[in-house]
Write an enzyme that holds these catalytic residues in place. Structure first.
Site, PDB file in Angstrom:
ATOM      1  CD  GLU A  51      -2.883   1.633   0.472  1.00  0.00           C
ATOM      2  OE1 GLU A  51      -3.516   0.599  -0.026  1.00  0.00           O
ATOM      3  OE2 GLU A  51      -2.332   2.827   0.148  1.00  0.00           O
ATOM      4  CD  GLU A  93     -11.845  -2.490  -4.639  1.00  0.00           C
ATOM      5  OE1 GLU A  93     -11.480  -2.048  -5.560  1.00  0.00           O
ATOM      6  OE2 GLU A  93     -12.245  -2.312  -3.341  1.00  0.00           O
ATOM      7  CD  GLU A 102      -9.798   3.229  -8.244  1.00  0.00           C
ATOM      8  OE1 GLU A 102      -9.236   2.315  -7.418  1.00  0.00           O
ATOM      9  OE2 GLU A 102     -10.677   3.897  -7.530  1.00  0.00           O
TER      10      GLU A 102
END
Ligand SMILES: C[S@@+](CC[C@H](N)C(=O)[O-])C[C@H]1O[C@@H](n2cnc3c(N)ncnc32)[C@H](O)[C@@H]1O
Length: 317
Positions: A51, A93, A102
């Site tokens: 992340e 996701e 995205e």
């Protein structure tokens, strides 16, 4: 997003089916860490939770509080992440409301090509994009700017005549034409829904992503077409899938309405849509040419332009 039970329950089930004890798993864009923690329930050898945002701190704390100890949190952009061992499963996701907005294709292909072992899984990997003629409920048919001809004596009607669409003209899908809609706004689809582009992230080559998508659809009923509704289906495997159609269960992804001039259509009419997809991740770069053929007079006619690759999903209407 954790409150979106369609999304959460589908991912949980898919991870139960796919992640095996001893696996090496990468969770691209772990966010609050939920997918990594689901994977950890399957007793993998290691989960890498990648992340690049500060939310990784929340994910770490959640993992600690839930007693999950096989997750290695890495604060990094996925393109800067590497492991020594090959990976069995990539979780992600990365779908935006417009599916590709995205940067899903680029990010997943990068990880797949560098780290996934042959035969490894991407979860989810199969997607279908839909762009369907839609009729809004009357109360949600917001007039276009040039349709306001008396705002306390002020008229925008002249704008209309200068901007009137000529059949087959290119329309740039600028922001003013895109609107997220709530499911309650949609009255019905005017054609039988069918995906116009399908992708499998396990096999796609970035170079093969189309720059042009062309299809014809036959209207199944009379009605007012207010625009084209973009949504997608996620397929985890042959029996596990969900979609973001305005007529399916609510998810955290809203359908997108590409608003066109409202137009009356009749059952049997045919719409031909010809999309130039400059950058699939940014529909602001897309342009649309569409024509409606009354009574399906286009059925035998060639597509409006030569050298067109017709999407197989849309063929045959
Ligand atoms: C939509 S959220 C999904 C969060 C989580 N996976 C879930 O299912 O609840 C996407 C997350 O991915 C992160 N992200 C997007 N692209 C990334 C990349 N290339 N590398 C690392 N993180 C990324 C974003 O910062 C965001 O937190």
């Amino acid at each position: 997003m954790i409150a979106d039970r369609v999304r959460i329950d589908s991912y949980h089930e898919a991870i139960q089916r796919c992640v095996k004890p001893g696996d090496i798993v990468v969770d691209l864009g772990t966010g609050t860490g939920i997918l990594s923690m689901f994977a950890a329930q399957r007793k993998p050898a290691q989960v890498y939770a990648i992340e690049h945002g500060m939310i990784i701190e929340t994910a770490k704390e959640m993992a600690r509080l839930n007693g999950t100890d096989c997750i290695n949190f890495v604060k990094s952009h996925s393109k800067n992440f590497a492991t020594n061992e090959k990976v069995d499963v990539i979780l992600h996701e990365q779908m935006g409301e417009k599916l590709f907005d995205e940067n899903m294709i680029d990010n997943i292909c990068d990880l797949r090509d560098r780290l996934l072992r042959p035969g490894g899984k991407i979860l989810p990997s199969c997607f279908d994009l839909f762009i369907e003629p839609l009729s809004l409920k009357d109360e949600y048919r917001i007039p276009l700017l040039h349709q306001h001809d008396d705002v306390h004596g002020i008229s925008y009607a002249r704008l209309g005549s200068s901007r009137k669409r000529i059949d087959g003209d290119s329309i740039k899908i600028e922001k003013s034409l895109q609107r997220l809609i709530k499911r309650c706004e949609a009255d019905r689809f005017l054609c039988i829904p069918e995906g116009i582009y399908s992708i499998d992230l396990a096999t796609v080559n970035r170079a093969d992503v189309p720059k042009r998508i062309v299809y014809r659809k036959t209207f199944a009923s009379d009605g007012l077409m207010d625009g084209l509704c973009m949504y997608f289906r996620v397929r985890f495997d042959d029996t596990l899938a969900f979609d973001t159609s305005p007529f399916s269960a609510n998810t955290s992804w809203n359908p997108v309405l590409i608003r066109l001039e409202t137009q009356a259509v009749r059952a049997g009419d045919v719409i031909e849509c010809d999309w130039d997809v400059l950058d699939i991740a940014d529909i602001g770069t897309w342009t649309l040419r569409y024509r409606i053929f009354p009574g399906g007079t286009a059925a035998q006619a060639p597509f409006s332009s030569s050298a067109v690759s017709v999407s197989s999903a849309g063929r045959g209407h």
